[in-house]
Design a protein around this motif. Sequence first.
Motif, mmCIF file in Angstrom:
data_model
loop_
_atom_site.group_PDB
_atom_site.id
_atom_site.type_symbol
_atom_site.label_atom_id
_atom_site.label_comp_id
_atom_site.label_asym_id
_atom_site.label_seq_id
_atom_site.Cartn_x
_atom_site.Cartn_y
_atom_site.Cartn_z
ATOM 1 N N LEU A 1 0.833 -1.198 0.000
ATOM 2 C CA LEU A 1 0.000 0.000 0.000
ATOM 3 C C LEU A 1 0.871 1.253 0.000
ATOM 4 C CD1 LEU A 1 -2.687 -1.168 2.555
ATOM 5 C CD2 LEU A 1 -3.000 -0.885 0.103
ATOM 6 N N ASP A 2 1.934 1.243 0.800
ATOM 7 C CA ASP A 2 2.818 2.409 0.886
ATOM 8 C C ASP A 2 3.662 2.599 -0.362
ATOM 9 O OD1 ASP A 2 1.995 3.226 3.361
ATOM 10 O OD2 ASP A 2 3.692 2.384 4.443
ATOM 11 N N THR A 3 4.363 1.550 -0.768
ATOM 12 C CA THR A 3 5.340 1.716 -1.848
ATOM 13 C C THR A 3 4.720 1.638 -3.228
ATOM 14 O OG1 THR A 3 5.898 -0.632 -1.767
ATOM 15 C CG2 THR A 3 7.291 0.862 -0.488
ATOM 16 N N TRP B 1 -3.203 0.121 14.836
ATOM 17 C CA TRP B 1 -4.660 0.209 14.788
ATOM 18 C C TRP B 1 -5.120 1.496 14.095
ATOM 19 C CZ3 TRP B 1 -5.025 -1.482 20.551
ATOM 20 C CH2 TRP B 1 -4.896 -2.871 20.624
ATOM 21 N N ALA B 2 -4.418 2.587 14.319
ATOM 22 C CA ALA B 2 -4.778 3.852 13.658
ATOM 23 C C ALA B 2 -4.586 3.745 12.148
ATOM 24 C CB ALA B 2 -3.938 5.001 14.230
ATOM 25 N N ILE B 3 -3.504 3.135 11.723
ATOM 26 C CA ILE B 3 -3.262 2.972 10.285
ATOM 27 C C ILE B 3 -4.299 2.022 9.687
ATOM 28 C CG2 ILE B 3 -1.653 2.166 8.524
ATOM 29 C CD1 ILE B 3 0.630 3.073 10.404
ATOM 30 N N ALA B 4 -4.596 0.936 10.402
ATOM 31 C CA ALA B 4 -5.625 -0.011 9.912
ATOM 32 C C ALA B 4 -6.953 0.702 9.754
ATOM 33 C CB ALA B 4 -5.748 -1.191 10.875
ATOM 34 N N LEU C 1 -7.016 2.929 6.727
ATOM 35 C CA LEU C 1 -7.093 2.204 5.450
ATOM 36 C C LEU C 1 -8.531 1.897 5.053
ATOM 37 C CD1 LEU C 1 -4.207 -0.409 5.678
ATOM 38 C CD2 LEU C 1 -4.348 1.565 4.171
ATOM 39 N N ILE C 2 -9.374 1.616 6.034
ATOM 40 C CA ILE C 2 -10.741 1.220 5.705
ATOM 41 C C ILE C 2 -11.726 2.378 5.726
ATOM 42 C CG2 ILE C 2 -10.435 -1.200 6.315
ATOM 43 C CD1 ILE C 2 -11.714 -0.601 9.029
#
Length: 168
Positions: free
Chosen positions: A95-97, A160-163, A166-167
């Motif tokens: 997702l990042d790269t 958890w914040a990044i997860a 993402l959604i």
Amino acid sequence: MRRFVFTCAFICTACDAVLIAAGVSGMGQLIAAHPTLLGIAKWGGALFLFVYGLRSAWAATKQSGLVVAADVAPSHAAVIASAFGFSLLNPHVYLDTVILLGAVGGQQAADGRLAFALGAMSASAVWFFGLGYGARLLAPLFARPVAWRVLDGLIAVVMWAIAYSLIN
């Protein structure tokens, strides 16, 4: 343990470079253009990060510090396998790269894409080699169990914040 630091940092940097190149050369735009693929990547990444956050939260409840046991030093092959594993089995890296950097880099003019990709790859090299060789400076701090507990707790919250991001 300060063993095979160059190998580990080099593999992580090389994997990032390949994924950045793939993203900037068009793979990121290809995935972003297909909502089903993007959805799978987002939800897969979110699930991975949520579980990783759970693992970190669980680890934060344990009392352990950094202990280096010379008799259980990993082999060079084990370090190589681990570096490839945590570089390529983490869905968030794609997702990042590939998607994020690929989307930004793909918007540049042809010569700008190359400069963007080289800049991102250079930043990756600075990050991984700095992390690898700079970790020894933090070893005394992480010999204390409370430091690991705080770090694991922070990692859980960040994952958890990044997860969640993402959604949403």
